[in-house]
Scaffold this motif. Structure first.
Motif, PDB file in Angstrom:
ATOM      1  N   THR A 283       1.053   6.190  20.516  1.00 23.95           N
ATOM      2  CA  THR A 283       1.706   6.572  21.762  1.00 23.95           C
ATOM      3  C   THR A 283       2.338   7.951  21.658  1.00 23.95           C
ATOM      4  O   THR A 283       2.355   8.711  22.633  1.00 23.95           O
ATOM      5  N   GLY A 284       2.845   8.297  20.476  1.00 25.14           N
ATOM      6  CA  GLY A 284       3.392   9.633  20.299  1.00 25.14           C
ATOM      7  C   GLY A 284       2.344  10.710  20.491  1.00 25.14           C
ATOM      8  O   GLY A 284       2.601  11.738  21.128  1.00 25.14           O
ATOM      9  N   ALA A 285       1.149  10.472  19.948  1.00 25.90           N
ATOM     10  CA  ALA A 285       0.062  11.443  20.137  1.00 25.90           C
ATOM     11  C   ALA A 285      -0.322  11.544  21.610  1.00 25.90           C
ATOM     12  O   ALA A 285      -0.589  12.650  22.122  1.00 25.90           O
ATOM     13  N   ALA A 286      -0.345  10.408  22.322  1.00 29.92           N
ATOM     14  CA  ALA A 286      -0.677  10.430  23.746  1.00 29.92           C
ATOM     15  C   ALA A 286       0.386  11.192  24.540  1.00 29.92           C
ATOM     16  O   ALA A 286       0.063  11.948  25.468  1.00 29.92           O
ATOM     17  N   ILE A 287       1.654  11.007  24.198  1.00 35.93           N
ATOM     18  CA  ILE A 287       2.726  11.711  24.908  1.00 35.93           C
ATOM     19  C   ILE A 287       2.642  13.213  24.677  1.00 35.93           C
ATOM     20  O   ILE A 287       2.797  14.010  25.612  1.00 35.93           O
ATOM     21  N   VAL A 288       2.392  13.614  23.440  1.00 35.69           N
ATOM     22  CA  VAL A 288       2.243  15.049  23.153  1.00 35.69           C
ATOM     23  C   VAL A 288       1.087  15.641  23.956  1.00 35.69           C
ATOM     24  O   VAL A 288       1.201  16.748  24.525  1.00 35.69           O
ATOM     25  N   LEU A 289      -0.027  14.916  24.024  1.00 37.27           N
ATOM     26  CA  LEU A 289      -1.173  15.389  24.808  1.00 37.27           C
ATOM     27  C   LEU A 289      -0.804  15.567  26.276  1.00 37.27           C
ATOM     28  O   LEU A 289      -1.149  16.581  26.900  1.00 37.27           O
ATOM     29  N   LEU A 290      -0.070  14.598  26.840  1.00 40.37           N
ATOM     30  CA  LEU A 290       0.299  14.687  28.253  1.00 40.37           C
ATOM     31  C   LEU A 290       1.339  15.772  28.499  1.00 40.37           C
ATOM     32  O   LEU A 290       1.326  16.412  29.558  1.00 40.37           O
ATOM     33  N   LEU A 291       2.227  15.993  27.542  1.00 36.72           N
ATOM     34  CA  LEU A 291       3.191  17.088  27.698  1.00 36.72           C
ATOM     35  C   LEU A 291       2.486  18.439  27.764  1.00 36.72           C
ATOM     36  O   LEU A 291       2.948  19.363  28.454  1.00 36.72           O
ATOM     37  N   LEU A 292       1.374  18.550  27.066  1.00 39.18           N
ATOM     38  CA  LEU A 292       0.609  19.806  27.088  1.00 39.18           C
ATOM     39  C   LEU A 292      -0.238  19.934  28.351  1.00 39.18           C
ATOM     40  O   LEU A 292      -0.482  21.051  28.824  1.00 39.18           O
ATOM     41  N   LEU A 293      -0.690  18.807  28.904  1.00 40.62           N
ATOM     42  CA  LEU A 293      -1.642  18.849  30.026  1.00 40.62           C
ATOM     43  C   LEU A 293      -1.000  18.675  31.392  1.00 40.62           C
ATOM     44  O   LEU A 293      -1.657  18.926  32.399  1.00 40.62           O
ATOM     45  N   ARG A 294       0.269  18.238  31.459  1.00 41.49           N
ATOM     46  CA  ARG A 294       0.845  17.893  32.759  1.00 41.49           C
ATOM     47  C   ARG A 294       0.944  19.102  33.700  1.00 41.49           C
ATOM     48  O   ARG A 294       0.642  18.977  34.898  1.00 41.49           O
ATOM     49  N   GLN A 295       1.322  20.250  33.182  1.00 43.61           N
ATOM     50  CA  GLN A 295       1.421  21.418  34.057  1.00 43.61           C
ATOM     51  C   GLN A 295       0.059  21.937  34.496  1.00 43.61           C
ATOM     52  O   GLN A 295      -0.128  22.228  35.685  1.00 43.61           O
ATOM     53  N   PRO A 296      -0.941  22.070  33.591  1.00 37.19           N
ATOM     54  CA  PRO A 296      -2.273  22.446  34.084  1.00 37.19           C
ATOM     55  C   PRO A 296      -2.850  21.442  35.084  1.00 37.19           C
ATOM     56  O   PRO A 296      -3.474  21.834  36.072  1.00 37.19           O
TER      57      PRO A 296
END
Length: 413
Positions: free
Chosen positions: A16-29
């Motif tokens: 889940t930590g890896a998924a959250i990091v991915l979404l933190l990077l992709l949410r603005q784009p």
């Protein structure tokens, strides 16, 4: 068992930590190119990844039927359960204490908002609080819109309509349920700062998605909407489960986001497709990572010996999730290969013993966790800690009806 909590928490936390990091990077784009709704929808990936991390390792069960002596009719498991390691017990206690503390904080934050609201008086489509709480949508099963007592004086009629439309969007999308799921994640993973950061960003994307939905229906009211955002002076102490008009979200970012043109229908559809593909990829990747520990787990050779009373031979089924049957030992007809974490069963005449192999704390130790069933009813759960090469036995019955299942575990290169 407490000894199984640490690897389970570690696995789910890492995934889940890896998924959250991915979404933190992709949410603005995602928000910039596909709209705020797509960025908010993408947060569903986190619970999907958690479910995938909790699923058991993939293995195809195999069934082997052999002619062996008939087991006894009376059962009594005579194995002394081994106590869980002290460190695992301490870990379980600390985790439970943290989870309960965070759950209490969430309930306290929600109840604090309800206390601030005071008595609610229905007024049309909204409920007017006796104090300054609101605007907010409150409730899971019967959600209602709560507005402060000075709602009519603070906001103009156009602003009131936009605020109510915003809260109605929360209710239509069942955002309170999403907030409940997020709160459960915070309780279970209170020790992981990424979860708390992710929940905060999810709540921000939730508000931006509602703003975008309202602006899609009222494209000429951007200025009025921004004025309504600036007029809320209520300080939000805790997010709780309700959806607050002035959530813990940077008001400046919400106002600046109103200036951006909404993406067209094609981009919104492409954004949803991208989220679906991203979710499928994250789910599949988690399952793949979940399967890797099973492949690298120690391999054991298990020799089984059944000793029964004088009965007519009956068919006894042996179920196992092993890679193969061990053909190198011809002395025992029941000799299988199994990795740590895999299970096998011996069943006959409605009785079934499920045994699971797990590596012990020491290199020469193995845990054998069993479950004894009669017609699908759990009778006993014997647990044994044995050394490699030594015989571990579960005995059933007595006298002429004595039946025992002896297991000798050795390593297999």
């Amino acid at each position: 068992m407490a000894s199984e909590l640490a690897p389970l928490l570690l696995r789910v936390t890492l995934c889940t930590g890896a998924a959250i990091v991915l979404l933190l990077l992709l949410r603005q784009p995602l928000r910039r190119w596909c709209g705020a709704s797509s960025a908010y929808l993408a947060w569903l990936i986190v619970p999907m990844v958690a479910i995938a991390a909790l699923l058991p390792g993939r293995s195809a069960p195999q069934v082997l039927t052999l002619q062996l002596p008939h087991p006894v009719q009376a059962l009594a498991a005579q194995a002394t359960p081994a106590a869980s390691p002290a460190a695992a017990d301490v870990l379980l206690a600390v985790w439970a204490a943290g989870a309960l503390a965070w759950a209490w904080w969430c309930v306290h934050a929600h109840r604090a908002f309800l206390r601030r609201a005071g008595r609610l008086a229905p007024h049309g489509a909204v409920y007017v609080s006796a104090a300054g709480a609101g605007p907010a949508s409150v409730g899971l099963l019967r959600p209602k819109i709560v507005v402060p007592h000075d709602f009519a004086q603070r906001y103009t009629p156009d602003e009131q309509a936009l605020v109510i439309a915003h809260e109605q969007t929360h209710i239509k999308r069942r955002d309170a349920i999403a907030n409940l799921v997020a709160a459960c994640f915070q309780c279970a993973f209170w020790f992981n700062p990424l979860v708390h950061l992710g929940v905060r960003r999810m709540r921000q994307d939730q508000e931006l998605a509602c703003d975008a939905a309202v602006m899609a229906r009222h494209p000429q009211q951007r200025g009025v909407y921004a004025e309504a955002l600036l007029k809320c002076h209520t300080r939000v102490g805790g997010a709780g489960l309700h959806c607050h008009w002035q959530s813990p979200h940077p008001t400046k970012e919400r106002i600046m986001n109103l200036q951006h043109a909404l993406p067209g229908s094609l981009r919104r559809v492409l954004g949803r497709c991208a989220v679906v593909l991203l979710a499928a990829g994250a789910f599949g990747a988690t399952l793949g990572v979940r399967a890797e520990p099973a492949a690298s787990a120690p391999m054991y050779s298990v020799a089984l010996s059944l000793d029964g009373g004088v009965q007519e031979p009956e068919s006894i089924r042996l179920h196992f999730n092993a890679m193969e049957r061990d053909e190198s030992d011809t002395a025992s007809p029941l000799h299988i290969l199994a990795r740590s974490g895999e299970s096998f069963s011996v069943a006959s005449d409605g009785w079934r013993i499920d045994m699971t192999l797990r590596q012990g704390d020491a290199a020469d130790q193995v845990w054998l966790a069993g479950k004894l069933y009669k017609d699908k009813t759990l009778v006993s759960t014997p647990t044994l800690l044995t050394r490699l090469g030594e015989q571990a036995t579960v005995r059933v019955g007595d006298g002429d009806a004595l039946f025992s299942l002896a297991m000798k575990v050795t390593t297999k290169p």
